[in-house]
Design a protein around this motif. Structure first.
Motif: not given
Length: 127
Positions: A4-11, A28-43
């Motif tokens: 479990t990582t702090r990114l898990t809540r974004f999965a 500056i905030g922008t909405p983007v999609n995310i994909a989480v994999e283990g201890d990192h994620a991708y945008i």
């Protein structure tokens, strides 16, 4: 994969509010999609986007769960991005396409192709 990582809540999160920073430090905030994999994620974004320019100058980010329109629905966390290329970028594209089938499996690549944008994939790691 019981890690479990702090990114898990974004999965399961479809959209996040990504904050990038201008040279003067203004977020500056922008909405983007995310994909989480283990201890990192991708945008992903594209080369002509302002956020891509800001990320080139400053890899620091803040992300928070958000609605489709970018209204935060949870606490933000700080992190950094790293621009990917080659196999890593293809891997990120595949994960985003699997999670967001219509949007990243079809629509985003199509629009980027039509507009002659270069699609940029980033790895997100939390501080």
């Amino acid at each position: 994969m019981g890690m479990t990582t702090r990114l898990t809540r974004f999965a399961d999160q479809k959209t996040i509010l990504l904050k990038t920073f201008k040279r003067d430090g203004t977020p500056i905030g922008t909405p983007v999609n995310i994909a989480v994999e283990g201890d990192h994620a991708y945008i992903r974004t594209y080369d002509a986007a302002w956020k891509a320019k800001r990320l080139r100058n400053d890899p620091r980010i803040e992300i928070a769960p958000s609605t489709f329109r970018g209204t935060p629905t949870g606490e933000p966390v700080r992190g950094r991005v790293r621009l990917l290329d080659g196999e890593e970028a293809r891997h990120a594209a595949g994960l985003l396409a699997r999670k967001h089938r219509l949007l990243h499996g079809f629509l985003v690549p199509l629009v980027h192709r039509l507009k002659k944008y270069k699609t940029l994939h980033y790895e997100v790691r939390l501080d």
